[in-house]
Design an enzyme around this catalytic site. Structure first.
Site, short mmCIF file in Angstrom:
data_model
loop_
_atom_site.label_atom_id
_atom_site.label_comp_id
_atom_site.label_asym_id
_atom_site.label_seq_id
_atom_site.Cartn_x
_atom_site.Cartn_y
_atom_site.Cartn_z
N GLY A 204 7.97 16.61 32.05
CA GLY A 204 8.14 15.40 31.17
C GLY A 204 6.93 15.35 30.51
O GLY A 204 6.13 16.39 30.38
N ARG A 205 6.75 14.17 29.82
CA ARG A 205 5.71 14.17 28.49
C ARG A 205 5.26 12.87 28.24
O ARG A 205 5.94 12.09 28.52
CB ARG A 205 6.18 15.08 27.26
N GLY A 206 4.08 13.01 27.64
CA GLY A 206 3.57 11.47 27.01
C GLY A 206 3.15 11.73 25.64
O GLY A 206 3.60 12.77 24.98
N GLY B 271 0.51 15.04 25.97
CA GLY B 271 0.59 16.48 26.82
C GLY B 271 1.89 16.54 27.40
O GLY B 271 2.53 15.38 27.65
N VAL C 115 3.91 17.81 30.83
CA VAL C 115 3.56 18.56 32.32
C VAL C 115 4.59 19.22 32.83
O VAL C 115 6.11 19.23 32.56
CB VAL C 115 3.59 17.00 33.21
N ASP D 9 -5.04 2.19 32.16
CA ASP D 9 -3.41 1.97 31.88
C ASP D 9 -2.71 2.19 33.11
O ASP D 9 -1.80 2.66 33.49
CB ASP D 9 -3.03 3.43 31.01
#
Length: 480
Positions: free
Chosen positions: A30-32, A35, A37, A146
């Site tokens: 996954g990603r944000g 970055g 992961v 967050d």
């Protein structure tokens, strides 16, 4: 399929077998915003237990050093443990920092409550666990900044709640990295005092809001409210007093047990306490954990508190199955199927594969998006969360129904985003040119879209196409 050259590697989508430091990539997770992961194992130890590796999109991203410093201070079962930090050298020569942490086999919180028929006491137990994590953080001067449902994973092994994604976190010795009025965070979860600060100092570019423990508790309250009602809490509109100062009336949202009669009134009261307009009325994480743990011990409740998705009426048969479920042994409870979530993940993974295989070899842009719809919610990750640290000029949280009606504004491009050519065309036929930028349309909604730094427009999520030739140096231009 043509094999990709090593120079074409993108930190946002490394293929299996890529070596990062002493770790070998097994799968993309996954990603944000900042970055991606990956699930990794030590090089040459394919059968070893996996860990999570979070790799920076941008070279020398200073956020990773701050996150590593913060996580090195934390020792709590509800937080992934930091194992290592380092730098990965891209074949092109740039250095990208990475962090190695515990791999958490878990389900994002909002998915978890949809998959499992729950009683109020079970919801109370999970919320109490999250409050205990915040208690530990706050005792060390750490603020997460967050907290939200999809930065929370519920472990499949024991049902324990884990808070992930400390990319937006802060502690007293941390270096300030953003020059914005409000710190990183997700708009719908921002505290009223943070929103009021942004209104009061809208013309003061030097003003900086300092988030504290009360902000985390408000965010936990929003998380709890959405968990049990499927909606966001909604407050009255701000107003100017006689002196011209922005104010907010202490108008409480509708009580959770009113929206969902299967919720215990005492749990409803605790959730409303976390959503108090006055931060001092929320209490401390310790006080909230004590109250929630007491509710979790109540032996008298056996009424399911499962939330029907998006306010739909509950199926009577579902209630019967829920009651039967509550009487199952604990070992069987852990074996509840999660195939629905996996099916969505496979579907979106197929869409990503189709995109990557079919696209022509254009070097100037790459689509940075999530593979798994079930692995990314609000910017969170399966295994390990990464921040969708979006900020917004939106003044106050709105309900999900109002949010959908407010998506008629053209998305604002990012700095460093790919642009259409002189004929208004983007590099790939599946990319869309809007408002001077190139975008990738995805079948996501609300926070799922926002977690990928995307923007909703007329019911469609548009994720920015970032140019590999121009690395972005900030978040969207629309941010304060």
């Amino acid at each position: 399929m043509e094999k990709r050259q090593s120079s074409d590697l993108h930190p946002g989508f490394l293929p299996p077998g890529t070596v990062v430091g002493s770790w070998c990539v097994q799968a993309w997770a996954g990603r944000g915003v900042h970055g991606s992961v990956y699930r990794v194992v030590p090089v040459g130890q394919e059968q070893a237990s996996p860990v999570a590796l979070k790799l920076a999109m941008l070279p020398r991203d200073p956020r990773f050093a701050r996150e590593a410093d913060l996580m090195a201070r934390i020792r709590h079962p509800g937080v992934p443990r930091l194992w290592e930090q380092g730098d990965w050298q891209h074949p092109g020569g740039t250095l990208h920092p990475y962090l190695v942490m515990d791999w958490v086999e878990g389900t994002p919180l909002y998915d978890w409550v949809r998959q499992h028929p729950l009683a109020s006491r079970q919801v109370s137990q999970v919320l109490a666990q999250l409050a205990r994590v915040l208690q530990s953080l706050h005792a060390q001067g750490i603020v997460h900044r967050d907290v939200k449902g999809d930065n929370v994973l519920v472990r499949r092994s024991d049902g324990g709640a884990v808070i992930t994604d400390f990319g937006s976190g802060h502690h007293p010795d941390a270096v300030t990295l953003t020059m914005q009025t409000l710190p990183p965070g997700t708009p719908a979860y921002r505290s009223p005092e943070a929103q009021m600060f942004s209104l009061r100092f809208i013309h003061d570019p030097e003003a900086r809001y300092v988030a504290g423990p009360a902000d985390d508790l408000y965010s936990l309250g929003v998380t709890a409210y959405r968990l049990v009602t499927g909606e966001y809490p909604e407050f009255g509109e701000p107003f100017r007093d006689e002196g011209g100062e922005w104010q907010l009336k202490a108008v409480a949202p509708r009580a959770p047990h009113v929206l969902n009669p299967r919720i215990d009134e005492q749990l409803s009261a605790v959730i409303l306490r976390m959503l108090s307009v006055k931060p001092e009325e929320r209490g401390s994480a310790f006080e909230l954990a004590e109250a929630l743990e007491q509710l979790a011990l109540d032996p008298g409740e056996a009424y399911p508190a499962q939330v029907a998705a998006r306010g739909a009426a509950p199926d009577p048969q579902e209630l019967v199955e829920s009651a039967q479920h509550l009487r199952l042994p604990a070992r069987l409870k852990s074996l509840i199927p999660w195939f629905a979530s996996a099916a969505v993940a496979v579907l979106v993974l197929g869409m990503w594969t189709w995109w990557m295989v079919a696209r022509p070899p254009v070097e100037e842009s790459s689509l940075l998006l999530s593979v798994s719809d079930s692995s990314v919610r609000d910017g969170g990750m399966a295994g390990l969360g990464d921040a969708g640290a979006a900020t917004s000029t939106e003044a106050f949280p709105v309900s999900s129904s109002r949010h959908v009606l407010a998506d008629d504004t053209l998305p604002a491009p990012l700095q460093g985003q790919a642009r259409p050519d002189v004929k208004g065309r983007c590099a790939h036929s599946r990319q869309v040119a809007l408002n001077g930028g190139c975008w990738g349309p995805l079948p996501l909604e609300g926070e799922r879209c926002e977690g990928l730094n995307g923007q909703m427009f007329k019911g469609t999520c548009y994720v920015p196409i970032l140019s590999s030739g121009r690395q972005p140096t900030s978040n969207p231009i629309r941010e304060p």
